[in-house]
Design an enzyme around this catalytic site. Structure first.
Site, short mmCIF file in Angstrom:
data_model
loop_
_atom_site.label_atom_id
_atom_site.label_comp_id
_atom_site.label_asym_id
_atom_site.label_seq_id
_atom_site.Cartn_x
_atom_site.Cartn_y
_atom_site.Cartn_z
N LYS A 35 0.86 -1.32 -0.10
CA LYS A 35 -0.15 -0.04 0.13
C LYS A 35 0.88 1.15 -0.02
O LYS A 35 0.81 2.28 -0.47
CB LYS A 35 -0.62 0.11 1.36
CG LYS A 35 -2.34 -0.41 1.05
CD LYS A 35 -3.07 -0.11 2.38
CE LYS A 35 -4.47 -0.78 2.36
NZ LYS A 35 -4.97 -0.64 3.78
N GLU A 150 -14.56 9.58 14.29
CA GLU A 150 -14.61 9.93 12.77
C GLU A 150 -16.07 9.41 12.31
O GLU A 150 -16.35 8.08 12.70
CB GLU A 150 -13.65 8.98 11.96
CG GLU A 150 -13.81 9.70 10.44
CD GLU A 150 -13.97 11.15 10.23
OE1 GLU A 150 -13.16 11.83 10.74
OE2 GLU A 150 -14.94 11.50 9.66
N LEU A 152 -17.18 9.77 8.98
CA LEU A 152 -17.31 9.66 7.66
C LEU A 152 -18.07 8.48 7.25
O LEU A 152 -17.86 7.35 7.84
CB LEU A 152 -15.92 10.02 7.07
CG LEU A 152 -14.91 9.05 7.14
CD1 LEU A 152 -14.96 7.69 6.17
CD2 LEU A 152 -13.46 9.51 7.01
N ARG A 153 -18.50 8.49 6.07
CA ARG A 153 -19.11 7.14 5.27
C ARG A 153 -18.38 6.94 4.17
O ARG A 153 -18.01 8.00 3.50
CB ARG A 153 -20.49 7.58 4.97
CG ARG A 153 -21.51 7.66 6.31
CD ARG A 153 -22.60 8.43 5.61
NE ARG A 153 -22.48 9.61 5.08
CZ ARG A 153 -23.27 10.71 4.38
NH1 ARG A 153 -24.49 10.18 4.36
NH2 ARG A 153 -23.02 11.75 3.82
N LYS A 220 -19.38 7.76 19.48
CA LYS A 220 -19.47 7.00 18.39
C LYS A 220 -19.79 5.57 18.41
O LYS A 220 -20.64 5.17 17.28
CB LYS A 220 -17.72 6.81 18.12
CG LYS A 220 -17.39 5.93 17.02
CD LYS A 220 -17.74 6.72 15.60
CE LYS A 220 -17.56 5.62 14.36
NZ LYS A 220 -18.15 6.20 13.19
N GLY A 273 -23.55 -4.25 6.55
CA GLY A 273 -22.15 -4.74 6.62
C GLY A 273 -21.22 -3.74 6.67
O GLY A 273 -21.53 -2.70 7.17
N CYS A 276 -17.82 -1.17 9.83
CA CYS A 276 -18.23 -0.34 11.13
C CYS A 276 -19.34 -0.98 11.77
O CYS A 276 -19.18 -1.27 12.90
CB CYS A 276 -18.84 0.94 10.56
SG CYS A 276 -17.14 2.22 10.16
N LYS A 279 -18.93 -4.66 13.68
CA LYS A 279 -18.15 -4.94 14.53
C LYS A 279 -18.38 -3.83 15.46
O LYS A 279 -18.12 -4.40 17.05
CB LYS A 279 -16.52 -4.78 13.87
CG LYS A 279 -16.10 -3.30 13.66
CD LYS A 279 -14.62 -3.34 13.45
CE LYS A 279 -14.29 -1.93 13.17
NZ LYS A 279 -14.61 -0.82 14.14
N1 LIG Z 1 -14.18 2.67 7.07
C1 LIG Z 1 -15.14 3.73 7.72
O1 LIG Z 1 -16.11 3.86 7.02
C2 LIG Z 1 -14.78 4.06 8.97
C3 LIG Z 1 -15.52 5.16 9.45
C4 LIG Z 1 -15.47 5.67 10.66
C5 LIG Z 1 -14.67 5.04 11.61
N2 LIG Z 1 -14.00 4.03 11.15
C6 LIG Z 1 -12.80 3.35 12.07
O2 LIG Z 1 -11.46 3.85 11.80
C7 LIG Z 1 -10.58 2.74 11.93
C8 LIG Z 1 -9.88 2.59 10.68
O3 LIG Z 1 -10.78 2.09 9.74
P1 LIG Z 1 -10.30 1.70 8.18
O4 LIG Z 1 -11.60 1.38 7.43
O5 LIG Z 1 -9.76 3.09 7.68
O6 LIG Z 1 -9.62 0.60 8.28
P2 LIG Z 1 -8.38 0.03 6.92
O7 LIG Z 1 -8.28 -1.32 7.47
O8 LIG Z 1 -9.01 0.54 5.79
O9 LIG Z 1 -7.19 1.03 7.37
C9 LIG Z 1 -6.41 0.92 8.36
C10 LIG Z 1 -5.03 1.04 8.02
O10 LIG Z 1 -4.07 1.21 9.05
C11 LIG Z 1 -2.83 0.34 8.78
N3 LIG Z 1 -2.02 0.07 9.84
C12 LIG Z 1 -2.24 -0.77 10.79
N4 LIG Z 1 -1.07 -0.83 11.84
C13 LIG Z 1 -0.40 0.40 11.41
C14 LIG Z 1 0.85 1.04 11.86
N5 LIG Z 1 1.41 0.43 13.14
N6 LIG Z 1 1.45 1.80 11.19
C15 LIG Z 1 0.78 2.35 10.17
N7 LIG Z 1 -0.03 1.74 9.51
C16 LIG Z 1 -0.54 0.68 10.09
C17 LIG Z 1 -3.32 -0.79 7.75
O11 LIG Z 1 -2.40 -1.48 7.29
C18 LIG Z 1 -4.51 -0.43 7.45
O12 LIG Z 1 -4.04 0.12 6.02
C19 LIG Z 1 -11.50 1.66 12.29
O13 LIG Z 1 -11.28 1.53 13.83
C20 LIG Z 1 -12.93 2.07 12.06
O14 LIG Z 1 -13.81 1.40 12.83
C21 LIG Z 1 -14.03 3.54 9.95
#
Ligand SMILES: NC(=O)c1ccc[n+]([C@@H]2O[C@H](COP(=O)([O-])OP(=O)(O)OC[C@H]3O[C@@H](n4cnc5c(N)ncnc54)[C@H](O)[C@@H]3O)[C@@H](O)[C@H]2O)c1
Length: 459
Positions: A35, A150, A152-153, A220, A273, A276, A279
C-alpha cells in the site's frame, strides 16, 4: 500545523488528505509495504470518490507526504491514530494495532505530542493509551491523549470530512482541546478551498462538540449502534409486511415523514455490513456486558441482521426450487455503493451460501471485484452487468449502485435464461422491470405490481 496520520486506510487516507487540503502539513504512514509503495507512486490503494484528486493536489503542493510510522512519529505535533480495530472472535475490538502504535510513539517521540485516537475504540481506551505512554515512554515524552471519533461514510468520505454535521473531540485537558480546535478551525469555519463544491455553494457550519474522552468514545459506538438498530427495526417491519400483505416502501415512507423518526436508514434489505456497524455493535455489546449493563436490545439488532442473509437465500430457493446447477447473476459485491470495500459485505455471505448449495455465480461490481476476488476466487467475475446476466436463472441485486438502475432492460431480457429479478435493496423501478417482461421480487412485500400506487405528493 504539522500533523501525522498513522494508517492509510479509508479513514486515515481521507483524514490525511483533507487536513492537508485545509492547510496543514501532513505526514501519513502505512505499515503495509505494498500500500505504501502504491501511495508513494501516486497509485490509489482503494476506491473513494474525489480522494485521488485531493491527494494528487496536496502532494503536488508539498503538504502531504507518505512514509514509515517512525517518520510520522517524528513529524507531527499531533498524531492521529487511524489503524484498524477489527473484531476478535468474542466480539471485543482488537486493539493490538492501537497498542503497537502507542508503543512506537512511547519509544520514539520526544518533547510534547497530542495523541489522538480517531479509530473507533471502546470507551476507556484513551485512559489505557495514556497509561501505556506513561509506562513505556522514554526520552522525556510529554503528551495528552484525546479522542476524535470519525463519522465519515465510505463513498462520501471526502465530503463528509470537509462538511461534517459535527466534529466531536474528547479531551481531558485544555491544551488538548485547544489544539484540536485549532486543527479543525478551517473546517469549523468552512474556510478552505473545497475540491468538490464551488465557493458559491454555501454549506452549513459544523458543530464543534468538546467533551471528556470517555464520552467522545461512547458517542461513536452509541451512534453506530443506534443506526444499526434503525436498520434492523425496518428489516423486522419488512418481514411483517411480507407476512400481512403490506408494502414496506409505503410504510417506511409514512414513518420517515415524522421528523422525530426521519427517512434515513429506513431502507430494508439484506442487512448492514462493512467495517463499522457489524463490529461496532458487537464491541458495544461487549463493553456493556463488561460494565454490568444489560444491552440485550443490541443482541437482537445483531441477530435480526444476521437473519437477513438466510431469509434472502430462502427467497432465492423459493423461486428457483433446487439451487444445484443453477446459474445466478449477482449484481453488486461491495457492502454499499460507491466503495470497493467488501469487508463484512452481505453479498459475499449470500454468494457463499448459494455456492454451498451448488449454484454457479456470475458476479459484477463496478469497483469491488479486485477485493472480492481475494475473498472468493471460485466464481465467474464479469466485466459488466449484461455479461453477468448471460444465461442466468435469476439476477440478484445485492448492492444498490446507480448503474444498475440504468440498465437497458429489453437488452437484458434477451440475455437471461429466465427473466427473474430479486432486488435485495428495493432499488429498481419495479414498473420498468416488469414492463420488460421480468418477474420482480423485492424486500418487504414489494412485488411486481404495487397494490395501491403510493401518493408521495409534497415530499
Ligand atoms: N471505514 C469507515 O467507514 C470508518 C468510518 C469511521 C470510523 N472507522 C474506524 O476507523 C478505523 C480505521 O478504519 P479503516 O476503514 O480506515 O481501516 P483500514 O483497514 O482501511 O485502514 C487501517 C490501515 O492502518 C494500517 N496500519 C495498521 N497498523 C499500522 C501501523 N502500526 N502503522 C501504520 N499503519 C498501520 C493498515 O495496514 C491499514 O491500511 C477503524 O477503527 C474503524 O472502525 C472506519
Amino acid at each position: 500545523m504539522k500533523l501525522s496520520v498513522i494508517g492509510a486506510g479509508y479513514v486515515g487516507l481521507t483524514t490525511a488528505a483533507c487536513l492537508a487540503q485545509v492547510g496543514h502539513d501532513v505526514f501519513c504512514s502505512e505499515s503495509d509495504v505494498e500500500k505504501l509503495s502504491k501511495l508513494r507512486n501516486g497509485v490509489m490503494p482503494l476506491f473513494e470518490p474525489h480522494l485521488e484528486n485531493v491527494i494528487e493536489a496536496v502532494r503536488k503542493s508539498g503538504q502531504l507526504h507518505f512514509g514509515s510510522t517512525e517518520e510520522a512519529i517524528a513529524w507531527g505535533d499531533a498524531i492521529f491514530i487511524c489503524v484498524g480495530t477489527p473484531p476478535l472472535p468474542n466480539g471485543d475490538a482488537d486493539l493490538s494495532s492501537i497498542e503497537g502504535v502507542a508503543r512506537a510513539i512511547a519509544k520514539r517521540a520526544t518533547g510534547y505530542r497530542l495523541v489522538i485516537e480517531k479509530s473507533t475504540v471502546p470507551v476507556q481506551t484513551g485512559a489505557q493509551l495514556s497509561k501505556h505512554l506513561s509506562v513505556h515512554g522514554t526520552n522525556g515524552l510529554k503528551y495528552d491523549v484525546a479522542s476524535n471519533p470519525e463519522f465519515l461514510r465510505e463513498g462520501t468520505s471526502v465530503e463528509d470530512f470537509l462538511h461534517p454535521d459535527r466534529i466531536v473531540v474528547g479531551a481531558d485537558s485544555t491544551r488538548a482541546a485547544d489544539l484540536l480546535r485549532e486543527i479543525y478551525e478551517p473546517i469549523v469555519k468552512q474556510r478552505f478551498t473545497c475540491p468538490i463544491h464551488s465557493n458559491s455553494q454555501k454549506r452549513k457550519d459544523p458543530v464543534f462538540l468538546a467533551t471528556d474522552t470517555n464520552s467522545a468514545e461512547l458517542i461513536k459506538h452509541a451512534s453506530n449502534s443506534f443506526l444499526a438498530m434503525k436498520i434492523s427495526f425496518i428489516n423486522m417491519v419488512a418481514n411483517l409486511c411480507e407476512a400481512v400483505g403490506a408494502d414496506i416502501t409505503q410504510v417506511a415512507h409514512g414513518m420517515g415523514l415524522d421528523p422525530r423518526i426521519g427517512p434515513a436508514f429506513l431502507n430494508p434489505g439484506i442487512g448492514f455490513g462493512g467495517f463499522c456497524f457489524p463490529k461496532d455493535v458487537q464491541a458495544f455489546i461487549r463493553i456493556a456486558e463488561k460494565s454490568g449493563c444489560d444491552f440485550s436490545l443490541l443482541k437482537e439488532v445483531d441477530r435480526i441482521n444476521q437473519g437477513r442473509i438466510e431469509r434472502f437465500v430462502e427467497q432465492v430457493r423459493t423461486e428457483l426450487w433446487v439451487l444445484r446447477g443453477k446459474k445466478i447473476a449477482v449484481w453488486g459485491l461491495a457492502f454499499k455503493p460507491n466503495t470497493d470495500d467488501v469487508r463484512f459485505a452481505p453479498a459475499l455471505s449470500i454468494i457463499r451460501r448459494l455456492q454451498a448449495e451448488g449454484a454457479h455465480i456470475q458476479a459484477y461490481d463496478p469497483q469491488a471485484m479486485e477485493k472480492a476476488c481475494k475473498e472468493i476466487s471460485d466464481i465467474t467475475y464479469c466485466s459488466d452487468a449484461y455479461k453477468a446476466a448471460h444465461g442466468v436463472d435469476a439476477v440478484l441485486l445485492l448492492t444498490e449502485w446507480e448503474e444498475f438502475r440504468n440498465v437497458d432492460w429489453s437488452r437484458l431480457a434477451a440475455l437471461v435464461e429466465r427473466p427473474l429479478i430479486i432486488d435485495g435493496r428495493n432499488t429498481l423501478s419495479r414498473e420498468e422491470v416488469v414492463a420488460n417482461g421480468f418477474h420482480y421480487i423485492g424486500v418487504g412485500g414489494v412485488s411486481a405490481t404495487p397494490k395501491v400506487t403510493a401518493s408521495f405528493i409534497g415530499t
